[in-house]
Enzyme design. Structure first.
Site, PDB file in Angstrom:
ATOM      1  CG  LEU A   8      37.685  22.820  11.470  1.00 46.09           C
ATOM      2  CD1 LEU A   8      38.928  22.038  11.066  1.00 46.09           C
ATOM      3  CD2 LEU A   8      36.504  21.874  11.658  1.00 46.09           C
ATOM      4  CG  LEU A  10      32.360  29.814  17.727  1.00 52.48           C
ATOM      5  CD1 LEU A  10      32.694  30.434  16.384  1.00 52.48           C
ATOM      6  CD2 LEU A  10      30.907  29.341  17.735  1.00 52.48           C
ATOM      7  N   GLY A  14      37.762  32.472  16.558  1.00 55.13           N
ATOM      8  CA  GLY A  14      36.593  31.961  15.849  1.00 55.13           C
ATOM      9  C   GLY A  14      35.388  32.874  16.034  1.00 55.13           C
ATOM     10  CB  VAL A 129      53.130  35.410  10.714  1.00 48.14           C
ATOM     11  CG1 VAL A 129      54.327  36.257  11.111  1.00 48.14           C
ATOM     12  CG2 VAL A 129      53.558  33.967  10.501  1.00 48.14           C
ATOM     13  CE  LYS A 202      53.046  34.325  16.168  1.00 46.15           C
ATOM     14  NZ  LYS A 202      52.941  35.255  17.321  1.00 46.15           N
ATOM     15  N   GLY A 300      45.111  39.273  19.423  1.00 48.35           N
ATOM     16  CA  GLY A 300      43.824  39.809  19.852  1.00 48.35           C
ATOM     17  C   GLY A 300      42.734  39.366  18.899  1.00 48.35           C
TER      18      GLY A 300
END
Lengths: 429, 429
Positions: A8, A10, A14, A129, A202, A300
């Site tokens: 789910l 992209l 993704g 996290v 987090k 990243g």
């Protein structure tokens, strides 16, 4: 065997996820058994960095979460809706879930894990996290035999980048933020990062795992870095500290948990003081283990995708190794029932750095000592370190105090005529 | 449910393991389902720190590994025999194995894992490398979806303590070793630690997991720290380096693996340069992840026991979650078939720090340049930094060179009359 996954989203993560799965030479051999059956996107017209055949792409996300041939749904949409509904629908359809979505887990974790336990499926979230750093799984699987005393993290890359730059260049927050936005390290609306909300999502997840209780996200006290000035970074440096946005969870010994996010003066000899730029680190302390620290890229494309794919492979490993699974592995699922009782901020014990602007130095120093003393606050150091126009700057570092006592003393001090203002109050690790 | 474990050995780590299992409040709830059915020791008369009832204690180790009621055998004997035979016998009897024994796994891993795969049991060994730091499981489960490029570790606490002390105090190796022995940080016979064998055992295990191939332990090149002098530590410091005993495994891209243990000059800005005292750290680099580092206590009762118990709990979690297991989870077992092709040391590329004692400085510097140049070795810096009596000390740091070329140049240089000796040759990270 072939295991079908449905993606789910992209976007960046993704795309990175698909790239690892498709380019599997030299990686974990289980990747060869994973097939991206569907990838759900908002628009089919957009050019993509990764090549997926046209029949894999779809805009019908519900068709993915209900597809009987899909084993694992990988939710990389971010945000609360439709992520939450799609995750719940996928679970109801017997899919295992892999997600990088800290916001939805921090807020709807109880609902999602209850549904997952009911359906007998896993919901793995390593990527939620600290990006590529394995920290969720080690906390669950390896460190949990310890009595965890604290989990302290630098878990927001954007703010760590900003604070590192401010310290290195003596620049002010607004300038560095603008630069970070240009470099793509900060979003156009930077609030979730710079106001601490992302870090709070987090640490709420980490605290829940570390201490075995559900956490109400809205109860977490959260302070961002907008008010941090180059002046305070300099003074902190002179006193032997760096300023970091820390996410802190402490507990154990039957005490109520404390969970908080705030800028913090970190002693230069502390392992977290050297974590710079967009890097993340999580320091876990437990008995009898002592301290362990995990360090690496907290965000990243590649790093986050690495964590997402490791969760997918983890589920594939489990699916391959049992013909019929009666129960979920308790080390990979979540069966917390109770909500943690959180300690109010006024009850926590910490040190404080405080900067005063004042007119009458000797008078103020005397008054500070008396007033703090009346509230049981003892001072580690009082330094007059500069002038701002005709006002003297006095910086005070306290010993450990109860925050409520400290705030009461401060309220009194503020009323003194000789005190012009109190521009900074920062907790000290 | 109750899962019975049998402990082989009740020394420091065995005691720590029993303590965690018996004192389980505030720890992973699975601990409550673990029962220490037998603990095998050499002598029943010794006073123990941990209280186990008399019928749990036995000197008959074979009875433990063949006991039909025992699910998991925890091997904490250390050394090669009888550990190897008992592990194999336990496997033949269908027991899962948890071990902290790097020596036996590094040498007999192929035999042990082949037997375990045959019998359908797990052999977990988190405690064998880097004590309490979760590193084996993260490498297997989380990082393996990356193409691993390198694993570099400070994984021997004794030598790291000695090198840290030598650097802090300017002391010589022999003095610090004696002190470490008194403090219990070094053994009476310190060879396995100071000559690098222990680190070589551990990097052999890490390399095998990271690169997915079996490793022949005896092929690992291994150099210890006995020859490191206070002089070299000082010069390294001046040049911006600290000296650490590194265990290095590099590979990927279809290249032969290189695995080696040796003292290394580490640049002060490198994350491994700050790992001091008995602490361990493992730095893993992979694509697309980048670098992650794991840091913590690499030895000691509590830390090692934490890793042992986490493996026990891991197996209990699996046993609880499947009624009939057809295959081992590939992420927790080892099915490597091929032996890695290791690159000979002469073929590796690295930088070198070399210290020369010589009589005629200008002549020597000219000759060094020529001779290194003839072998394709280019120099990053040449510094004359001191005198030892009437001999001048010249320190050279090379650029990256092939070790074979460097050694050939050195063999020629050694013959020059003006060169008195070459007291130190240390690789640079």
């Amino acid at each position: 065997m072939v295991f079908n996954i449905g993606l789910l989203g992209l976007g960046t993560v993704g795309t990175g996820t698909a790239e690892i799965i498709l380019d599997n030479f030299g990686r974990n051999p289980l990747l060869k058994e994973i097939n991206i059956k569907q990838a759900g996107v908002r628009s089919l017209d957009k050019t993509r960095e990764v090549e997926l055949s046209a029949d894999v792409m779809t805009t019908d996300l519900e068709a993915i979460v209900t597809d009987p041939e899909i084993d694992i749904v990988v939710e990389l949409l971010g945000g609360l809706e439709p992520a939450r509904s799609l995750i719940l629908m996928a679970i109801a359809n017997g899919k295992h879930i892999v997600t990088a979505n800290k916001a939805v887990i921090a807020r709807y974790g109880d609902e999602i894990y209850s549904a997952a336990n009911e359906a007998g499926v896993y919901v793995l979230l390593e990527a939620a996290v600290a990006g590529g750093i394995p920290v969720i799984k080690p906390l669950k699987q390896s460190l949990g035999v310890n009595r965890i005393q604290s989990v302290i993290g630098i878990i927001n890359g954007t703010t760590n980048y900003i604070l590192t730059k401010m310290a290195a260049e003596g620049s002010d927050f607004a300038d560095v933020l603008a630069e970070a936005q240009q470099l793509g390290y900060a979003e156009a609306d930077p609030s979730a990062d710079v106001d601490g909300g992302d870090a709070a999502d987090k640490i709420s997840i980490l605290a829940s795992i570390a201490f075995g209780e559900r956490v109400k996200r809205e109860e977490i006290s959260c302070e961002g870095i907008r008010q941090i000035s180059a002046t305070d970074i300099n003074y902190a440096e002179d006193l032997g500290f760096v300023i970091k946005l820390l996410a802190i969870a402490k507990g154990g010994k039957g005490q109520p948990l404390q969970i908080r996010v705030h800028p913090t003066l970190v002693p230069k000899e502390h392992p977290l003081s050297n974590i710079n730029d967009v890097y993340n680190a999580v320091l876990v302390e437990g008995e009898p283990l002592g301290q362990v620290m995990f360090f690496g890229p907290g965000a990243g494309k590649g790093a986050t995708a690495s964590a997402v794919v490791s969760d997918i492979v983890n589920i594939v490993g489990i699916l391959k190794s049992s013909d019929r699974r009666t129960n979920l592995d308790p080390l990979l699922s979540c069966s917390h029932q109770h909500y943690a009782n959180l300690l109010p901020l006024t009850e926590i014990t910490t040190r404080f750095y405080t900067r005063f602007l004042c007119k009458d130095v000797p008078g103020v120093i005397g008054y500070l000592g008396t007033c703090f003393g009346n509230h049981g606050v003892s001072l580690e150091s009082v330094v007059q370190i500069g002038f701002q126009e005709d006002l003297a700057e006095i910086v005070v570092v306290t010993h450990d105090v109860k925050e409520g006592d400290f705030r009461q003393a401060l309220a009194e001090i503020k009323d003194l005529d000789a005190i012009d203002s109190i521009p900074s109050i920062i907790r000290v690790l």
